[in-house]
Write a protein that holds these residues in place. Structure first.
Motif, PDB file in Angstrom:
ATOM      1  N   ASN B 218       0.838  -1.199   0.000  1.00  0.00           N
ATOM      2  CA  ASN B 218       0.000   0.000   0.000  1.00  0.00           C
ATOM      3  C   ASN B 218       0.878   1.257   0.000  1.00  0.00           C
ATOM      4  OD1 ASN B 218      -1.747   2.185   0.971  1.00  0.00           O
ATOM      5  ND2 ASN B 218      -3.229   0.550   1.179  1.00  0.00           N
ATOM      6  N   PRO B 219       0.658   2.162  -0.969  1.00  0.00           N
ATOM      7  CA  PRO B 219       1.526   3.339  -1.048  1.00  0.00           C
ATOM      8  C   PRO B 219       1.173   4.429  -0.039  1.00  0.00           C
ATOM      9  CG  PRO B 219      -0.077   3.363  -2.832  1.00  0.00           C
ATOM     10  CD  PRO B 219      -0.297   2.089  -2.081  1.00  0.00           C
ATOM     11  N   ASP B 220      -0.004   4.359   0.561  1.00  0.00           N
ATOM     12  CA  ASP B 220      -0.455   5.440   1.437  1.00  0.00           C
ATOM     13  C   ASP B 220      -0.413   5.094   2.921  1.00  0.00           C
ATOM     14  OD1 ASP B 220      -1.084   7.092  -0.769  1.00  0.00           O
ATOM     15  OD2 ASP B 220      -2.907   5.931  -1.089  1.00  0.00           O
ATOM     16  N   PHE B 221      -0.480   3.800   3.242  1.00  0.00           N
ATOM     17  CA  PHE B 221      -0.552   3.389   4.649  1.00  0.00           C
ATOM     18  C   PHE B 221       0.574   2.414   4.983  1.00  0.00           C
ATOM     19  CE2 PHE B 221      -4.856   4.674   3.702  1.00  0.00           C
ATOM     20  CZ  PHE B 221      -5.276   5.308   4.855  1.00  0.00           C
ATOM     21  N   VAL B 222       1.111   2.553   6.189  1.00  0.00           N
ATOM     22  CA  VAL B 222       2.026   1.535   6.713  1.00  0.00           C
ATOM     23  C   VAL B 222       1.144   0.430   7.272  1.00  0.00           C
ATOM     24  CG1 VAL B 222       3.883   1.047   8.330  1.00  0.00           C
ATOM     25  CG2 VAL B 222       3.662   3.338   7.355  1.00  0.00           C
ATOM     26  N   MET B 223       1.070  -0.666   6.569  1.00  0.00           N
ATOM     27  CA  MET B 223       0.166  -1.740   6.991  1.00  0.00           C
ATOM     28  C   MET B 223       0.908  -2.700   7.910  1.00  0.00           C
ATOM     29  SD  MET B 223      -2.538  -0.895   5.391  1.00  0.00           S
ATOM     30  CE  MET B 223      -3.753  -2.067   4.877  1.00  0.00           C
ATOM     31  N   PRO B 224       0.287  -3.158   9.000  1.00  0.00           N
ATOM     32  CA  PRO B 224       0.924  -4.191   9.820  1.00  0.00           C
ATOM     33  C   PRO B 224       0.947  -5.513   9.044  1.00  0.00           C
ATOM     34  CG  PRO B 224      -1.296  -3.721  10.600  1.00  0.00           C
ATOM     35  CD  PRO B 224      -1.033  -2.770   9.491  1.00  0.00           C
ATOM     36  N   GLU B 225       2.136  -6.000   8.737  1.00  0.00           N
ATOM     37  CA  GLU B 225       2.221  -7.237   7.959  1.00  0.00           C
ATOM     38  C   GLU B 225       2.014  -8.449   8.857  1.00  0.00           C
ATOM     39  OE1 GLU B 225       5.752  -7.096   5.535  1.00  0.00           O
ATOM     40  OE2 GLU B 225       4.808  -5.653   4.178  1.00  0.00           O
ATOM     41  N   ASN B 226       2.228  -8.280  10.167  1.00  0.00           N
ATOM     42  CA  ASN B 226       1.929  -9.331  11.145  1.00  0.00           C
ATOM     43  C   ASN B 226       0.869  -8.796  12.100  1.00  0.00           C
ATOM     44  OD1 ASN B 226       4.113 -11.429  10.569  1.00  0.00           O
ATOM     45  ND2 ASN B 226       5.274  -9.524  10.746  1.00  0.00           N
ATOM     46  N   VAL B 227      -0.268  -9.435  12.127  1.00  0.00           N
ATOM     47  CA  VAL B 227      -1.349  -9.002  13.013  1.00  0.00           C
ATOM     48  C   VAL B 227      -1.616 -10.116  14.022  1.00  0.00           C
ATOM     49  CG1 VAL B 227      -3.774  -8.329  13.167  1.00  0.00           C
ATOM     50  CG2 VAL B 227      -2.390  -7.577  11.223  1.00  0.00           C
ATOM     51  N   GLY B 228      -1.518  -9.760  15.291  1.00  0.00           N
ATOM     52  CA  GLY B 228      -1.694 -10.762  16.339  1.00  0.00           C
ATOM     53  C   GLY B 228      -3.031 -10.621  17.041  1.00  0.00           C
ATOM     54  N   ALA B 229      -3.529 -11.735  17.541  1.00  0.00           N
ATOM     55  CA  ALA B 229      -4.732 -11.741  18.379  1.00  0.00           C
ATOM     56  C   ALA B 229      -4.481 -12.722  19.514  1.00  0.00           C
ATOM     57  CB  ALA B 229      -5.954 -12.148  17.574  1.00  0.00           C
ATOM     58  N   TYR B 230      -4.983 -12.390  20.693  1.00  0.00           N
ATOM     59  CA  TYR B 230      -4.704 -13.240  21.840  1.00  0.00           C
ATOM     60  C   TYR B 230      -5.900 -13.214  22.786  1.00  0.00           C
ATOM     61  CZ  TYR B 230      -3.041  -8.511  22.577  1.00  0.00           C
ATOM     62  OH  TYR B 230      -2.946  -7.140  22.571  1.00  0.00           O
TER      63      TYR B 230
END
Lengths: 302, 568
Positions: B218-230
């Motif tokens: 994405n050119p506009d947003f720094v996307m979290p490439e690792n998303v965690g859930a706990y």
């Protein structure tokens, strides 16, 4: 035994599992507005198919000068039909010891890394980011010449008319592209805009010998519209259809290489200072799924 | 990717065949429990006739079919299986990306006292599924199995550890994201063994961590490439009392579910998500009570941030509304809203004793149920140029009503041969959000009163006649929601092998007089041992079909259908 094994499983899984907390999600655009422009374009040479050779290289890479020679020979053979970009990335581009310069870029890191092409040996070449059978997409320097022969037979799908307007005082760079389809094309395309710089003088390892004043050509200095560019089209196109793309107000004098650091360490920001008289804009269009580059153009901005 | 998936599937099928041969197994035979082959087949096909009045579209293929077959082999500690699926082409109402045929599921598993290892397509659930559940539901054509590796270990008595990694099935390929998960569950009573053997209260504690990885361009947003859930959970049981609580949190996960384009500008929310699920029940002879509560905020968790509908869901958000089987109460079911909802359900079941004035000779069963779901009440945050969370919510505040369902159901046996079920329900449904995911759709909210009478007369040992009469009264001026309905059904079961049924759904309250239609549908079936074949012909109205809060839209159809199931 059981406990040890389970702890091992636990540790392994935790290592693999991670998450990124993003503090500043919005990518800050490096922009500046100009008023007095030098205009250049590629209108004299846009009407034929061109190939892109990316030379993944490094100042501490002993075999890389040999790769550079092969790239220069190919340029001599193919002329305007070939565009070369030298991407300084990976472990042999990391400043170390006497090699203090840093020619890396964020885009180069991405392309070189595991989410890109996972390049681990240097020099490695990519020609049109395409695997020409029987070769892999990543090419040893010894294969560049033969693969170029095959690459030149690729179909000519899209032409790119590129105009640059550059304000020499403030460093504002406007790039306007018109993509004109030679043949129908149904898949999504992305467009990338880069700048390269010629004539950078610095230290280079050449088979174990330190060369003090090595002249680097075609060095990639930054990707102007993100490492993987932006969407150019997401709908099928017929022959003679055209799509316009503009990238206004890029601040050529405000570029930097930013190294991400985990919290709470602040990111490292290294300014990239360029000589605008030796800067060229590289524009290429690629298949958003396969990443195959369909066409590339180069325009010297002043 | 498609090719490689098929190649791996075909390779797996070949290997399974090879293994079966190696063990000298005839796939048609069933051996002892330690060495067995089992299978299940289901074939559904329908011939479609266009019908402009009911909105049944023309189907170019005329006939469509869905079919699948599972074959599972077990020998001692080893088991393996494959599933073949064929859609030629997929039937109306299912995602058309199910097209073609092939091996879509294959696994091999070995388990002993130390380790339990599975490779291939894995179905697993952590807790109630708030952060991880993969399952297969052929009625929805929902399959989010994890194609990868799972390891389960019981290092000490009472403790179960699970770890897994892989990519999720997406139609005939896999999604782009990698899913990694770990779950630990401790049964305290088992762990304490002799110390706890006289303690009547049983306690189970659990915790999970799941992370997905997907690269971003994405050119506009720094996307979290690792998303965690706990998340963590607790289950306490004592006699007829059961209490379960689970809480889960998801890290910033900008995705198609929380993306909006406003005024030509695109916005992603980087707000964290969380979910809470509470369930408590008490049961004793002739009486039970169930109380459930749920709150969900931004919990659409998928292994592709661009996926929509039911595709590539990693988690499952349990439904806290009743899943009805009668046609009219199930007319407008509730679909779980993963982006945000708060709600709950209370249910009391009790038996009026035999011999009492109300219970009569055979007693009487009464069920009272009330469920409700509301939106959350988001408070906008003006941070679209900085942290881009965009909103926050408070636990003590709820938004507007999405759904309610209050019903009473009475089942009464009048004699040895005659019994009946009677239901009255009052339902509310915000159709725009619940069924169409848009707050600004054209549909009016629906409030309905529903009555059901279901009578069964058993005139011989295995022979019965059953009759249903259902009514639903809704706003009869609402052209989009079609107004009121009445349903009549008669079903004859002359013996345990055969049934014949006719059903008429009459839209008598449709505000357009020419659309006050009868949807008449005939069906008949034959069952013999593990085989069942049914035929049906007639008109089916458009509607929504849900399983556990996950729904699909069923378009109107008119035609002939056949269904065959068989197992061995």
């Amino acid at each position: 035994m059981k406990k040890i094994l389970s702890i091992f499983i636990l540790a392994t899984i935790i290592c693999f599992s991670s998450c990124d907390r993003i503090k500043s999600p919005i990518i800050k655009k490096n922009t500046v507005t100009g008023s007095s422009f030098v205009t250049k374009n590629n209108f004299a040479v846009y009407n034929y198919k061109k190939a892109l050779l990316e030379d993944y290289t490094g100042m501490r890479c002993p075999n890389c000068p040999e790769g550079t020679i092969i790239a220069e020979n190919l340029l001599a053979t193919y002329g305007n039909s070939l565009v070369v970009v030298a991407v300084h990335a990976g472990g042999l581009s990391n400043p170390f010891g006497n090699y203090t310069a840093d020619y890396r870029t964020e885009a180069g890191d991405k392309w070189n890394g595991s989410t890109g092409y996972g390049i681990v040996s240097y020099p490695t070449g990519l020609i049109n980011r395409k695997a020409y059978s029987p070769n892999d997409v990543k090419l040893d320097r010894t294969a560049w010449t033969s693969v170029m022969t095959t690459a030149m037979a690729d179909p000519f799908i899209v032409k790119l008319k590129v105009t640059t307007n550059y304000d020499t005082i403030v460093g504002a760079l406007n790039t306007d592209v018109t993509a004109i389809f030679n043949t129908a094309y149904a898949q999504n395309l992305n467009i990338s805009v880069l700048v390269t710089e010629d004539g950078i003088v610095g230290k280079q390892d050449d088979k174990g010998v330190e060369i003090e004043e090595y002249e680097f050509e075609h060095m990639m200095r930054g990707a102007l519209n993100s490492p993987w560019g932006e969407a150019l089209t997401t709908s099928a196109k017929a022959a003679n259809d055209s799509v316009k793309y503009s990238l206004p107000n890029f601040n050529l004098k405000g570029m930097a290489y930013v190294i991400d650091k985990p919290d709470p360490t602040p990111d490292v920001v290294k300014p990239i200072v360029v000589n605008d008289k030796k800067i060229s804009v590289i524009v290429f269009v690629y298949n958003a799924t396969t990443r195959e580059i369909l066409q590339v153009e180069k325009v010297k901005i002043r | 990717m498609l090719n490689s998936y098929f190649k791996s599937s075909v390779t797996a099928a070949f290997l399974l065949t090879f293994i079966l041969n190696a063990f000298n197994i005839n796939a048609q035979s069933i051996a002892d429990e330690a060495n067995s082959v089992h299978g299940y087949f289901q074939i559904d096909a329908q011939y479609y006739k266009p019908d402009t009045l009911i909105g049944a579209p023309p189907v170019p293929e005329k006939m469509l079919s869905n079919a699948f077959g599972n074959i599972n082999y077990t020998k001692g500690k080893f088991s393996a299986g494959v599933r073949y699926e064929a859609y030629n082409n997929v039937m109306q109402g299912f995602d058309t990306r199910y097209k073609g045929q092939g091996i879509t599921n294959r696994f091999a598993r070995y388990q002993d006292q130390l380790l339990d290892i599975t490779i291939g397509n894995i179905y697993e659930q952590f807790g109630s599924g708030l952060i991880f559940r993969t399952y297969y539901e052929p009625g929805l054509l929902f399959d989010n199995s994890l194609d990868g590796i799972r390891v389960i270990s019981n290092p000490v008595r009472g403790l179960t550890l699970k770890g897994l990694v892989g990519k999720q099935r997406s139609f005939f390929t896999v999604g782009p994201g990698i899913v990694r998960g770990f779950d630990g569950e401790l049964n305290i009573n088992e762990a304490l063994d002799s110390l706890a053997k006289n303690i009547k209260t049983k306690v189970i504690l659990g915790g999970s961590f799941v992370s997905k990885n997907q690269s971003s361009q994405n050119p506009d947003f720094v996307m979290p490439e690792n998303v965690g859930a706990y998340g963590g959970r607790m289950n306490i049981m004592r006699g007829g009392f059961n209490f379960f609580a689970e809480y889960a949190q998801k890290e910033n996960d900008p995705s198609a579910a929380n993306y909006a384009s406003i005024g030509g500008k695109n916005y992603y929310s980087y707000q964290q998500g969380d979910a809470m699920f509470l369930s408590t029940s008490y049961a004793t002879k002739g009486f039970s009570i169930l109380l459930q509560a749920k709150r969900i905020d931004n919990m659409s968790f998928r292994s592709d941030r661009d996926a929509t509908l039911q595709n590539l869901l990693i988690n499952f958000l349990p439904a806290t509304t009743k899943q009805h089987t009668y046609l009219m109460p199930a007319f407008s079911p509730y679909a779980t809203q993963p982006t945000g909802e708060v709600g709950g359900m209370a249910e009391i079941q009790f038996k009026v004793p035999k011999g009492s004035a109300l219970g009569g000779k055979y007693g009487m069963d009464i069920t009272l149920n009330a469920s409700q779901a509301n939106l959350l009440k988001p408070i906008n945050i003006n941070d679209s140029t900085t942290t881009s969370k965009l909103y926050r919510t408070n636990y003590e505040e709820a938004g507007s009503e999405l759904y309610h369902d209050f019903f009473i159901e009475i089942t009464k046996k009048f004699s040895k041969k005659f019994k009946g079920t009677f239901m009255f329900a009052n339902q509310f449904n915000n159709i725009n959000i619940v069924q169409h995911n848009t707050p600004k759709g054209p549909y009016k909210n629906v409030l309905a009163n529903i009555e059901v009478i279901d009578l069964t007369y058993k005139y011989k040992g295995n022979s019965a006649i059953r009759m249903e009469l259902q009514g639903m009264q809704r706003d009869n001026s609402d052209t989009l929601n079609l107004g009121s309905w009445v349903v009549g059904l008669i079903e004859w079961t002359p013996n345990t092998h055969i049934f014949v049924a006719a059903i008429d759904q009459y839209n008598y309250g449709n505000p357009v007089a020419s659309l006050r239609l009868h949807y008449v549908y005939f069906s008949a079936g034959y069952t013999s041992g593990p085989h069942r074949i049914s035929l049906s012909y007639g008109k089916q109205r458009a509607g929504i079909f849900c399983v556990g809060g996950v729904c699909r839209v069923v378009p109107a159809s008119n035609g002939f259908a056949i269904s065959i199931t068989s197992s061995f």
